[in-house]
Motif scaffolding. Structure first.
Motif, short mmCIF file in Angstrom:
data_model
loop_
_atom_site.label_atom_id
_atom_site.label_comp_id
_atom_site.label_asym_id
_atom_site.label_seq_id
_atom_site.Cartn_x
_atom_site.Cartn_y
_atom_site.Cartn_z
N MET A 1 0.84 -1.18 0.00
CA MET A 1 0.00 0.00 0.00
C MET A 1 0.88 1.25 0.00
N VAL A 2 0.51 2.19 -0.81
CA VAL A 2 1.26 3.43 -0.93
C VAL A 2 0.87 4.36 0.20
N SER A 3 1.87 4.90 0.87
CA SER A 3 1.58 5.78 2.00
C SER A 3 1.19 7.18 1.52
N ALA A 4 0.53 7.90 2.39
CA ALA A 4 0.09 9.26 2.07
C ALA A 4 1.29 10.18 1.89
N VAL A 5 2.37 9.92 2.62
CA VAL A 5 3.57 10.74 2.50
C VAL A 5 4.19 10.56 1.12
N SER A 6 4.22 9.35 0.64
CA SER A 6 4.80 9.06 -0.68
C SER A 6 3.99 9.74 -1.79
N VAL A 7 2.68 9.65 -1.67
CA VAL A 7 1.82 10.27 -2.68
C VAL A 7 1.96 11.79 -2.63
N SER A 8 1.96 12.36 -1.44
CA SER A 8 2.07 13.82 -1.34
C SER A 8 3.44 14.29 -1.83
N ARG A 9 4.51 13.52 -1.56
CA ARG A 9 5.84 13.87 -2.06
C ARG A 9 5.86 13.89 -3.58
N GLN A 10 5.23 12.91 -4.19
CA GLN A 10 5.20 12.86 -5.65
C GLN A 10 4.36 13.99 -6.23
N VAL A 11 3.25 14.31 -5.62
CA VAL A 11 2.40 15.39 -6.11
C VAL A 11 3.10 16.74 -6.00
N VAL A 12 3.73 16.99 -4.86
CA VAL A 12 4.44 18.25 -4.67
C VAL A 12 5.63 18.35 -5.63
N SER A 13 6.34 17.26 -5.80
CA SER A 13 7.48 17.26 -6.73
C SER A 13 7.04 17.47 -8.17
N ALA A 14 5.94 16.84 -8.55
CA ALA A 14 5.41 17.03 -9.91
C ALA A 14 4.98 18.48 -10.12
N ALA A 15 4.34 19.07 -9.11
CA ALA A 15 3.93 20.47 -9.22
C ALA A 15 5.14 21.39 -9.31
N LEU A 16 6.18 21.12 -8.54
CA LEU A 16 7.39 21.93 -8.59
C LEU A 16 8.09 21.81 -9.94
N ALA A 17 8.19 20.59 -10.45
CA ALA A 17 8.81 20.37 -11.77
C ALA A 17 8.02 21.08 -12.86
N LEU A 18 6.72 21.00 -12.79
CA LEU A 18 5.87 21.68 -13.77
C LEU A 18 6.03 23.20 -13.67
N LEU A 19 6.09 23.71 -12.45
CA LEU A 19 6.29 25.15 -12.24
C LEU A 19 7.64 25.60 -12.83
#
Length: 154
Positions: A1-19
């Motif tokens: 199971m994927v943890s909430a921390v892992s998902v949030s890290r990926q989402v924040v990183s994707a948003a930063l890369a896109l920015l």
């Protein structure tokens, strides 16, 4: 199971890369639009008279016959240009500001995007753990910056 921390890290990183990529594109487009969409602009050559403080000034020779609307032009961000150098340029609308054209001008205009690609590759590798995508992104940035250096150097 994927943890909430892992998902949030990926989402924040994707948003930063896109920015980073959007900011790099936006910074590049201010100059690149005059190189890429040069139809209808005044084309010609600039003969460098002098360069100081990152700005070169010189006379403008239009590519087509007709009256010269802008006899003196400035080219910002130029480095290493010698007096008498003839550079292909396009004039920004309603100004005396020139933008370098050709391969050198094209790659020079996209330098901020190349830097953004390199920065985004670090975020993609470290935050998102997508190493292959990070290598592709970083490679694209390195190729773009290398092409700019090569075309401006020779």
């Amino acid at each position: 199971m994927v943890s909430a921390v892992s998902v949030s890290r990926q989402v924040v990183s994707a948003a930063l890369a896109l920015l980073l990529l959007v900011a790099g594109f936006w910074a590049s487009w201010g100059t690149a639009q005059h190189v890429v969409l040069a139809k209808g602009h005044e084309h010609g050559h600039m003969i460098v008279d002098r360069c100081a403080d990152g700005t070169c000034t010189g006379s403008f020779v239009p590519a087509t016959e007709g009256p010269v609307r802008t006899p003196k032009v400035t080219l910002s961000g130029s480095v290493g240009e010698k007096k008498g150098t003839r550079l292909p340029v396009v004039i920004k609308p309603d100004s005396a500001q020139a933008v370098r054209t050709g391969a050198a001008g094209f790659f020079k205009a996209w330098i901020p995007l190349g830097g953004a690609l390199l920065l985004a590759s670090v975020v993609i590798a470290g935050g998102m753990r997508h190493r292959r995508l990070a290598w592709i992104t970083g490679g694209a940035g390195a190729v773009l910056l290398s092409a700019a250096w090569a075309t401006l150097s020779f």
